[in-house]
Design a protein around this motif. Structure first.
Motif, mmCIF file in Angstrom:
data_model
loop_
_atom_site.group_PDB
_atom_site.id
_atom_site.type_symbol
_atom_site.label_atom_id
_atom_site.label_comp_id
_atom_site.label_asym_id
_atom_site.label_seq_id
_atom_site.Cartn_x
_atom_site.Cartn_y
_atom_site.Cartn_z
ATOM 1 N N ASN A 95 72.124 37.290 9.830
ATOM 2 C CA ASN A 95 72.842 36.380 8.627
ATOM 3 C C ASN A 95 72.302 37.447 7.327
ATOM 4 O OD1 ASN A 95 73.991 34.414 10.086
ATOM 5 N ND2 ASN A 95 72.439 33.088 9.659
ATOM 6 N N GLU A 96 71.318 37.689 7.438
ATOM 7 C CA GLU A 96 70.739 38.699 6.400
ATOM 8 C C GLU A 96 71.733 40.183 6.133
ATOM 9 O OE1 GLU A 96 67.457 35.980 7.736
ATOM 10 O OE2 GLU A 96 68.982 37.438 8.681
ATOM 11 N N MET A 97 72.487 40.490 7.285
ATOM 12 C CA MET A 97 73.219 41.790 6.993
ATOM 13 C C MET A 97 74.536 41.612 6.530
ATOM 14 S SD MET A 97 71.144 44.346 7.926
ATOM 15 C CE MET A 97 72.436 45.549 8.315
ATOM 16 N N VAL A 98 74.868 40.328 6.193
ATOM 17 C CA VAL A 98 76.064 39.865 5.578
ATOM 18 C C VAL A 98 75.981 39.490 4.244
ATOM 19 C CG1 VAL A 98 78.190 38.354 6.184
ATOM 20 C CG2 VAL A 98 76.998 39.105 8.077
ATOM 21 N N PHE A 99 76.828 39.922 3.499
ATOM 22 C CA PHE A 99 76.721 39.530 2.070
ATOM 23 C C PHE A 99 77.491 38.194 1.997
ATOM 24 C CE2 PHE A 99 76.890 44.193 1.621
ATOM 25 C CZ PHE A 99 75.780 44.411 0.874
ATOM 26 N N PRO A 100 76.961 37.414 0.823
ATOM 27 C CA PRO A 100 77.775 36.171 0.469
ATOM 28 C C PRO A 100 79.058 36.405 -0.023
ATOM 29 C CG PRO A 100 76.244 36.739 -1.202
ATOM 30 C CD PRO A 100 76.014 37.701 -0.413
ATOM 31 N N ILE A 101 79.803 35.277 0.296
ATOM 32 C CA ILE A 101 81.275 35.468 -0.379
ATOM 33 C C ILE A 101 81.030 34.626 -1.861
ATOM 34 C CG2 ILE A 101 83.572 34.060 -0.365
ATOM 35 C CD1 ILE A 101 83.045 33.845 2.710
ATOM 36 N N PRO A 102 81.539 35.547 -2.761
ATOM 37 C CA PRO A 102 81.403 35.042 -4.294
ATOM 38 C C PRO A 102 81.825 33.619 -4.388
ATOM 39 C CG PRO A 102 82.426 37.197 -4.167
ATOM 40 C CD PRO A 102 82.221 36.769 -2.829
ATOM 41 N N ILE A 103 80.972 33.064 -5.179
ATOM 42 C CA ILE A 103 81.279 31.567 -5.225
ATOM 43 C C ILE A 103 82.578 31.222 -6.323
ATOM 44 C CG2 ILE A 103 80.164 31.476 -7.840
ATOM 45 C CD1 ILE A 103 80.097 28.728 -4.778
ATOM 46 N N ARG A 104 83.131 32.285 -7.062
ATOM 47 C CA ARG A 104 84.403 31.964 -7.563
ATOM 48 C C ARG A 104 85.545 32.311 -6.500
ATOM 49 N NH1 ARG A 104 82.955 37.517 -8.953
ATOM 50 N NH2 ARG A 104 84.725 38.933 -8.164
ATOM 51 N N GLU A 105 85.275 33.007 -5.478
ATOM 52 C CA GLU A 105 86.209 33.016 -4.275
ATOM 53 C C GLU A 105 86.345 31.779 -3.449
ATOM 54 O OE1 GLU A 105 88.424 35.491 -4.350
ATOM 55 O OE2 GLU A 105 87.366 36.403 -5.818
ATOM 56 N N VAL A 106 85.186 31.162 -3.295
ATOM 57 C CA VAL A 106 85.108 29.993 -2.515
ATOM 58 C C VAL A 106 85.518 29.073 -3.318
ATOM 59 C CG1 VAL A 106 83.600 27.993 -1.804
ATOM 60 C CG2 VAL A 106 82.817 30.858 -1.435
ATOM 61 N N ASN A 107 85.545 28.687 -4.671
ATOM 62 C CA ASN A 107 86.166 27.789 -5.444
ATOM 63 C C ASN A 107 87.538 27.835 -5.660
ATOM 64 O OD1 ASN A 107 83.650 26.594 -5.796
ATOM 65 N ND2 ASN A 107 83.285 27.664 -7.709
ATOM 66 N N ALA A 108 87.941 29.193 -5.681
ATOM 67 C CA ALA A 108 89.482 29.489 -5.862
ATOM 68 C C ALA A 108 90.390 29.157 -4.664
ATOM 69 C CB ALA A 108 89.780 30.909 -6.245
ATOM 70 N N ALA A 109 89.665 29.077 -3.715
ATOM 71 C CA ALA A 109 90.343 28.833 -2.244
ATOM 72 C C ALA A 109 91.013 27.430 -2.292
ATOM 73 C CB ALA A 109 89.479 29.064 -0.903
ATOM 74 N N GLY A 110 90.466 26.621 -3.048
ATOM 75 C CA GLY A 110 90.910 25.225 -3.144
ATOM 76 C C GLY A 110 90.972 24.451 -1.766
ATOM 77 N N GLU A 111 92.213 23.938 -1.319
ATOM 78 C CA GLU A 111 92.241 23.152 -0.260
ATOM 79 C C GLU A 111 92.429 24.312 1.202
ATOM 80 O OE1 GLU A 111 97.028 22.446 0.169
ATOM 81 O OE2 GLU A 111 95.950 21.628 -1.467
ATOM 82 N N ASN A 112 92.485 25.298 0.871
ATOM 83 C CA ASN A 112 92.387 26.344 1.760
ATOM 84 C C ASN A 112 90.862 27.148 2.018
ATOM 85 O OD1 ASN A 112 94.994 26.382 2.102
ATOM 86 N ND2 ASN A 112 95.263 28.206 0.652
ATOM 87 N N ALA A 113 89.965 26.209 2.096
ATOM 88 C CA ALA A 113 88.600 26.024 1.892
ATOM 89 C C ALA A 113 87.998 27.295 2.620
ATOM 90 C CB ALA A 113 87.688 24.799 2.174
ATOM 91 N N LEU A 114 87.276 28.266 1.905
ATOM 92 C CA LEU A 114 86.497 28.992 2.594
ATOM 93 C C LEU A 114 85.225 28.636 2.732
ATOM 94 C CD1 LEU A 114 87.024 32.267 0.115
ATOM 95 C CD2 LEU A 114 87.882 31.851 2.667
ATOM 96 N N VAL A 115 84.605 29.074 3.777
ATOM 97 C CA VAL A 115 83.295 28.523 4.294
ATOM 98 C C VAL A 115 82.186 29.725 4.172
ATOM 99 C CG1 VAL A 115 81.853 27.793 6.251
ATOM 100 C CG2 VAL A 115 84.114 27.010 6.019
ATOM 101 N N GLN A 116 81.248 29.451 3.164
ATOM 102 C CA GLN A 116 80.285 30.278 2.725
ATOM 103 C C GLN A 116 79.755 31.015 4.127
ATOM 104 O OE1 GLN A 116 79.032 33.083 1.221
ATOM 105 N NE2 GLN A 116 79.012 31.726 -0.724
ATOM 106 N N ASN A 117 79.306 32.474 4.110
ATOM 107 C CA ASN A 117 78.638 33.090 5.102
ATOM 108 C C ASN A 117 77.331 32.310 5.434
ATOM 109 O OD1 ASN A 117 80.454 34.622 5.674
ATOM 110 N ND2 ASN A 117 79.720 36.254 4.047
ATOM 111 N N PRO A 118 77.061 32.301 6.645
ATOM 112 C CA PRO A 118 75.752 31.554 7.067
ATOM 113 C C PRO A 118 74.441 32.141 6.292
ATOM 114 C CG PRO A 118 77.039 32.158 9.156
ATOM 115 C CD PRO A 118 77.559 32.598 7.867
ATOM 116 N N GLY A 119 73.426 31.461 5.913
ATOM 117 C CA GLY A 119 72.342 31.991 5.473
ATOM 118 C C GLY A 119 72.464 32.113 3.739
ATOM 119 N N TYR A 120 73.642 31.473 3.148
ATOM 120 C CA TYR A 120 73.636 31.528 1.532
ATOM 121 C C TYR A 120 73.914 30.034 1.256
ATOM 122 C CZ TYR A 120 73.747 36.635 2.034
ATOM 123 O OH TYR A 120 73.458 37.829 2.302
#
Length: 120
Positions: A95-120
């Protein structure tokens, strides 16, 4: 203004080492120069002697040639290697080798929810 334009760069040394790795992995008749010739060309430019060609030596030469250019994490994942840091040793798929998805992208996805990468 030119200073704000994206100008892609390709390093010739990286291309020689990529070809050396590919030709070494394929064996047989090389495409272009032999792996030995490609690695020797890079080492001659750096004013160091020739190197016995093994896959590990080619990969190590690539690591040295493009150090600090942001390629190491891609190579670690591509080659399924481990990384040791001051906080521990991590495998290529940790998990430490994967960057987090920026929170603005998670929020912008709306109902097409993006799930944050594990560990963040």
């Amino acid at each position: 203004l030119l200073q704000y334009k994206y100008i892609p760069l390709i390093r010739l040394g990286e291309m020689y080492l990529t070809r050396a790795e590919c030709n070494f992995r394929l064996g047989g008749i090389p495409v272009g120069a032999t792996p030995q010739a490609d690695v020797d060309l890079i080492r001659q430019r750096a004013l160091v002697g020739p190197l016995a060609i093994t896959l590990d030596n080619i990969i190590d030469e690539r690591r040295r040639e493009i150090a600090d250019e942001g390629q190491r994490s891609h190579d670690v994942k591509r080659l399924k290697q481990s990384v040791t840091s001051s906080t521990g040793t991590y495998t290529y798929d940790a998990n430490e080798m994967v960057f987090p998805i920026p929170i603005r992208e998670v929020n912008a996805a709306g109902e097409n929810a993006l799930v944050q990468n594990p560990g963040y």
